[in-house]
Design a protein around this motif. Sequence first.
Motif, PDB file in Angstrom:
ATOM      1  N   GLU A   1       0.835  -1.190   0.000  1.00  0.00           N
ATOM      2  CA  GLU A   1       0.000   0.000   0.000  1.00  0.00           C
ATOM      3  C   GLU A   1       0.880   1.255   0.000  1.00  0.00           C
ATOM      4  OE1 GLU A   1      -3.828  -0.890   2.352  1.00  0.00           O
ATOM      5  OE2 GLU A   1      -2.239  -1.845   3.464  1.00  0.00           O
ATOM      6  N   SER A   2       0.244   2.421  -0.120  1.00  0.00           N
ATOM      7  CA  SER A   2       1.036   3.659  -0.161  1.00  0.00           C
ATOM      8  C   SER A   2       1.920   3.772   1.070  1.00  0.00           C
ATOM      9  CB  SER A   2       0.151   4.902  -0.205  1.00  0.00           C
ATOM     10  OG  SER A   2      -1.176   4.600  -0.438  1.00  0.00           O
TER      11      SER A   2
ATOM     12  N   HIS B   1       0.307  -1.567  -6.946  1.00  0.00           N
ATOM     13  CA  HIS B   1      -0.536  -1.817  -5.782  1.00  0.00           C
ATOM     14  C   HIS B   1      -1.688  -2.732  -6.177  1.00  0.00           C
ATOM     15  CE1 HIS B   1      -2.684   1.312  -7.924  1.00  0.00           C
ATOM     16  NE2 HIS B   1      -3.756   0.841  -7.339  1.00  0.00           N
TER      17      HIS B   1
ATOM     18  N   LEU C   1      -3.134  -6.081  -7.113  1.00  0.00           N
ATOM     19  CA  LEU C   1      -2.739  -7.483  -6.988  1.00  0.00           C
ATOM     20  C   LEU C   1      -3.107  -8.305  -8.211  1.00  0.00           C
ATOM     21  CD1 LEU C   1      -3.834  -7.645  -3.327  1.00  0.00           C
ATOM     22  CD2 LEU C   1      -1.570  -8.300  -4.081  1.00  0.00           C
TER      23      LEU C   1
ATOM     24  N   LEU D   1      -4.424  -8.801   2.363  1.00  0.00           N
ATOM     25  CA  LEU D   1      -4.423  -8.081   1.085  1.00  0.00           C
ATOM     26  C   LEU D   1      -5.193  -8.873   0.034  1.00  0.00           C
ATOM     27  CD1 LEU D   1      -0.946  -6.577   0.208  1.00  0.00           C
ATOM     28  CD2 LEU D   1      -3.059  -5.377   0.699  1.00  0.00           C
TER      29      LEU D   1
ATOM     30  N   ALA E   1      -8.812  -8.714   0.419  1.00  0.00           N
ATOM     31  CA  ALA E   1      -9.418  -7.409   0.144  1.00  0.00           C
ATOM     32  C   ALA E   1      -9.676  -7.173  -1.339  1.00  0.00           C
ATOM     33  CB  ALA E   1      -8.524  -6.302   0.693  1.00  0.00           C
ATOM     34  N   ILE E   2      -9.242  -8.096  -2.205  1.00  0.00           N
ATOM     35  CA  ILE E   2      -9.478  -7.911  -3.637  1.00  0.00           C
ATOM     36  C   ILE E   2     -10.963  -8.069  -3.925  1.00  0.00           C
ATOM     37  CG2 ILE E   2      -8.921  -8.741  -5.959  1.00  0.00           C
ATOM     38  CD1 ILE E   2      -6.461 -10.031  -4.788  1.00  0.00           C
TER      39      ILE E   2
ATOM     40  N   VAL F   1      -9.471  -5.511   5.854  1.00  0.00           N
ATOM     41  CA  VAL F   1      -8.322  -5.430   6.745  1.00  0.00           C
ATOM     42  C   VAL F   1      -8.653  -4.428   7.839  1.00  0.00           C
ATOM     43  CG1 VAL F   1      -5.849  -5.046   6.844  1.00  0.00           C
ATOM     44  CG2 VAL F   1      -6.910  -5.707   4.697  1.00  0.00           C
ATOM     45  N   ARG F   2      -8.310  -4.785   9.072  1.00  0.00           N
ATOM     46  CA  ARG F   2      -8.576  -3.846  10.151  1.00  0.00           C
ATOM     47  C   ARG F   2      -7.570  -2.708  10.121  1.00  0.00           C
ATOM     48  NH1 ARG F   2      -8.528  -7.135  15.589  1.00  0.00           N
ATOM     49  NH2 ARG F   2      -6.405  -7.355  14.877  1.00  0.00           N
ATOM     50  N   GLY F   3      -7.993  -1.525  10.530  1.00  0.00           N
ATOM     51  CA  GLY F   3      -7.092  -0.402  10.736  1.00  0.00           C
ATOM     52  C   GLY F   3      -6.445   0.099   9.463  1.00  0.00           C
ATOM     53  N   GLU F   4      -5.470   0.979   9.633  1.00  0.00           N
ATOM     54  CA  GLU F   4      -4.810   1.595   8.499  1.00  0.00           C
ATOM     55  C   GLU F   4      -3.303   1.459   8.641  1.00  0.00           C
ATOM     56  OE1 GLU F   4      -6.207   5.549   8.074  1.00  0.00           O
ATOM     57  OE2 GLU F   4      -8.273   4.905   7.853  1.00  0.00           O
ATOM     58  N   VAL F   5      -2.598   1.750   7.543  1.00  0.00           N
ATOM     59  CA  VAL F   5      -1.140   1.692   7.585  1.00  0.00           C
ATOM     60  C   VAL F   5      -0.647   2.809   8.503  1.00  0.00           C
ATOM     61  CG1 VAL F   5       0.947   1.711   6.210  1.00  0.00           C
ATOM     62  CG2 VAL F   5      -1.175   0.920   5.196  1.00  0.00           C
TER      63      VAL F   5
ATOM     64  N   SER G   1      -6.679  10.534   8.509  1.00  0.00           N
ATOM     65  CA  SER G   1      -6.045   9.850   7.377  1.00  0.00           C
ATOM     66  C   SER G   1      -7.034   9.794   6.218  1.00  0.00           C
ATOM     67  CB  SER G   1      -5.654   8.438   7.791  1.00  0.00           C
ATOM     68  OG  SER G   1      -6.824   7.688   8.021  1.00  0.00           O
TER      69      SER G   1
ATOM     70  N   MET H   1     -10.103   7.687   6.878  1.00  0.00           N
ATOM     71  CA  MET H   1     -10.946   8.294   7.913  1.00  0.00           C
ATOM     72  C   MET H   1     -11.681   9.515   7.359  1.00  0.00           C
ATOM     73  SD  MET H   1     -11.093   6.701  10.724  1.00  0.00           S
ATOM     74  CE  MET H   1     -10.462   5.062  10.966  1.00  0.00           C
TER      75      MET H   1
ATOM     76  N   ASP I   1      -6.160   3.154  -0.563  1.00  0.00           N
ATOM     77  CA  ASP I   1      -5.437   1.888  -0.693  1.00  0.00           C
ATOM     78  C   ASP I   1      -6.406   0.712  -0.713  1.00  0.00           C
ATOM     79  OD1 ASP I   1      -2.682   2.218  -0.895  1.00  0.00           O
ATOM     80  OD2 ASP I   1      -2.624   2.999   1.136  1.00  0.00           O
ATOM     81  N   VAL I   2      -5.939  -0.406  -1.287  1.00  0.00           N
ATOM     82  CA  VAL I   2      -6.809  -1.582  -1.431  1.00  0.00           C
ATOM     83  C   VAL I   2      -7.491  -1.995  -0.137  1.00  0.00           C
ATOM     84  CG1 VAL I   2      -6.824  -3.568  -2.956  1.00  0.00           C
ATOM     85  CG2 VAL I   2      -4.656  -2.499  -2.418  1.00  0.00           C
ATOM     86  N   SER I   3      -6.720  -2.056   0.953  1.00  0.00           N
ATOM     87  CA  SER I   3      -7.313  -2.574   2.189  1.00  0.00           C
ATOM     88  C   SER I   3      -8.363  -1.589   2.710  1.00  0.00           C
ATOM     89  CB  SER I   3      -6.242  -2.839   3.234  1.00  0.00           C
ATOM     90  OG  SER I   3      -5.662  -1.644   3.673  1.00  0.00           O
ATOM     91  N   ILE I   4      -8.129  -0.298   2.549  1.00  0.00           N
ATOM     92  CA  ILE I   4      -9.063   0.723   3.013  1.00  0.00           C
ATOM     93  C   ILE I   4     -10.288   0.745   2.100  1.00  0.00           C
ATOM     94  CG2 ILE I   4      -9.292   3.166   3.632  1.00  0.00           C
ATOM     95  CD1 ILE I   4      -7.117   1.659   5.167  1.00  0.00           C
TER      96      ILE I   4
ATOM     97  N   ALA J   1     -11.769  -1.713   0.664  1.00  0.00           N
ATOM     98  CA  ALA J   1     -12.720  -2.741   1.082  1.00  0.00           C
ATOM     99  C   ALA J   1     -13.526  -2.269   2.286  1.00  0.00           C
ATOM    100  CB  ALA J   1     -11.972  -4.029   1.410  1.00  0.00           C
ATOM    101  N   GLN J   2     -12.850  -1.586   3.219  1.00  0.00           N
ATOM    102  CA  GLN J   2     -13.558  -1.084   4.403  1.00  0.00           C
ATOM    103  C   GLN J   2     -14.631  -0.073   4.006  1.00  0.00           C
ATOM    104  OE1 GLN J   2     -10.599   0.759   6.868  1.00  0.00           O
ATOM    105  NE2 GLN J   2      -9.546  -1.138   7.338  1.00  0.00           N
TER     106      GLN J   2
ATOM    107  N   VAL K   1      -7.072 -12.477 -10.269  1.00  0.00           N
ATOM    108  CA  VAL K   1      -6.196 -13.359  -9.502  1.00  0.00           C
ATOM    109  C   VAL K   1      -6.717 -14.792  -9.613  1.00  0.00           C
ATOM    110  CG1 VAL K   1      -5.407 -13.954  -7.191  1.00  0.00           C
ATOM    111  CG2 VAL K   1      -5.485 -11.569  -7.891  1.00  0.00           C
TER     112      VAL K   1
END
Lengths: 357, 334
Positions: A64-65, A230, A232, A271, A274-275, A288-292, B161, B164, B191-194, B196-197, B266
């Motif tokens: 991720e970034s 980024h 996948l 990751l 999350a696709i 995914v929980r939380g952020e980087v 962020s 958020m 970002d990908v993970s965010i 999805a949230q 994928v």
Amino acid sequence: MVEVRPLPSADSPLVEAVDLAKHFDVSPPWLTRVLERQPRTLLKAVDGVSFAVPRGRTFSLVGESGCGKSTVARLAVGLYTPTAGRLVFDGTDLAGLNSRAAMAPVRRRLQMIFQDPFASLNPRWRVRDIVAEPIRAHGLLSETRAIDRRVGELLELVRLTAADGQKYPHEFSGGQRQRISIARALASNPEFLVCDEPTSALDVSVQAQILNLMKDLQRELGLTYLFISHDLAVVYHISDYVGVMYLGRLVEWGEARSLFRKPQHPYTRMLLDAIPDLEMTGRRRIPVRGEVPSPMNPPSGCHFYPRCPFANERCRAEVPLSITLPHGGEVRCHAVEEGRLTEAAVRQALGRGASAP
Amino acid sequence: MSSAVKTPLLQVRNLRVEFPTRRGVLTAVDDLSFDIHEGEVLGVVGESGAGKSMTGTAVIGLLEPPGRIAGGEVLLRGRRIDNLPYEELRRIRGKEIGMIFQDPLTSLNPLYTVGRQLVETIRTHSDLSEGRAKARAVELLAEVGIPAPERRVNQYPHQFSGGMRQRVVIALALCANPRLVIADEPTTALDVSIQAQIISLLKRLCSEHGAAVMLITHDMGVIAETADRVAVMYAGRLAEIGPVKDVVKHARHPYTHGLMGSIPIVGQDLDRLTQIDGSMPRLSEIPPGCPFHPRCPRVFEPCDQERPDPIPVENSEVACWLYDDKRSGGGGHG
């Protein structure tokens, strides 16, 4: 212009990163530091990354970034000097080449393609001059006619026409501009191309054209790619090997198919989870929980522990070392090392029912 | 389904958006018609320049001049809104239609705290007191999953962020309980993970609030997961509209078909991706007939002459001559 090149062999890496690190000093100015008694602050953009790219293959870095993947790309072509570690290109450590003259013969053999084809081409130059620049800079050809012929060949190689050389960049669409960037990168007959998100600014149908072109060129010219992305799905499509980065560290790397089929590191698993599901299998996505966290102040121990459902005290205190996996990849995770990631534990932690696939 | 009887929440009829320029009038959206029913998620997909964002801004009357609606109508619950005076439209915006933009930084005022922006919006659309509105703002922040909302409500946008911030924007869009939310690329900058949230949050909240969503995106994966129906746009026109399963798995329009094939997946081992040659025409160079015909692998005789209108095919509508039995001799299906 024909060059004899050793046949691609999977065993000999063309590019190898050994404990590669790049730290940036992002401290406030000296006076502020003295007056406000602030210490120096270091941003560890890349923090001990090791991998090898075999000849003629594609190694991708995903993350991720802020994970440091673009910094690795810049280190790999020698745009940055590593703070520690080595970047070995065909037996030569790039960091050891500290003069322009020493760097020149190596520089011809590695080139870079950037993300934004609108920013990376000089709008005031005709396309033929843009593509001819590396030929002139490296003194590969001197006669104007020969240069023109070579530029025409290069444009045709990327499926444009020789006549396009007369035009200016603004006359082309985003995808065509990215082709021009590729033609320019290929002008010095490089063996190694570093591609930093080459399709991220493009539409999907144009992305497909560029990915197909890159695969064709790799076959035709025996190129080796370091591919940064980024996305996948793009990485799965183009790569032979994949490395997953998180806050400056390579948390897992391995052969692409097996990494995607059997991800080990909890971050890689998340990751992949999350696709978006285009197959519409009705699979429930587990976000995914939380952020980087900020790379300026990364968590102690394993950087991923605050977001990791399998974290324990050891993860918080101790930086995990690389362990080699049975199928050849490497992973940095205490839970994998201790064998804590059993199927049942994963299922429970991710909130899946026992009956779910 | 009762929605077949009820008036659709949003009806767009023959919408045409034009941009007068020195070199002539450019048509960004051309003869576009679709409905959104109560509580439904309609995905609008297309590549850059397809006119999808332009459609969203035209629906809520936020087209930037010189852009203008040059034809057609937009009806919200059967009432025409495209010709309303500015003040009246402004009340509908926010109250009945919420808006989420791609970049959360541009939709938040950097000079005001998040709480103040929420309170202002809540009070514009309701008669809550300052104190009650503030309490509602904290509730909303908690609802969109912002930790420690009592503290965060007094912070400025730059202290949040990206993910958020987008949650704050969603809270803002939902604070007047609108019937329709227009989300324009809500996850593209994340970002990908965010991503999805945010998508799962948007989907959950809109169904809890009973709001319909017009989800504008270029990401087919997001659509496949979120939308009930999908409209595919090309060069300002509708190529295909139908239930998400039909469009994603059995695309009918050759453009949709090519688009789906060009997306890497994928687990799918392909040497080459399906490739649609060329690129979307510029607005000044839209070809006559079907705008996709120069790139279409199945082009035949009427395509470069006559423009196809959407033709009903099962539960979908497809703007392609292949589905006109008189033209294709019935042989074009599939």
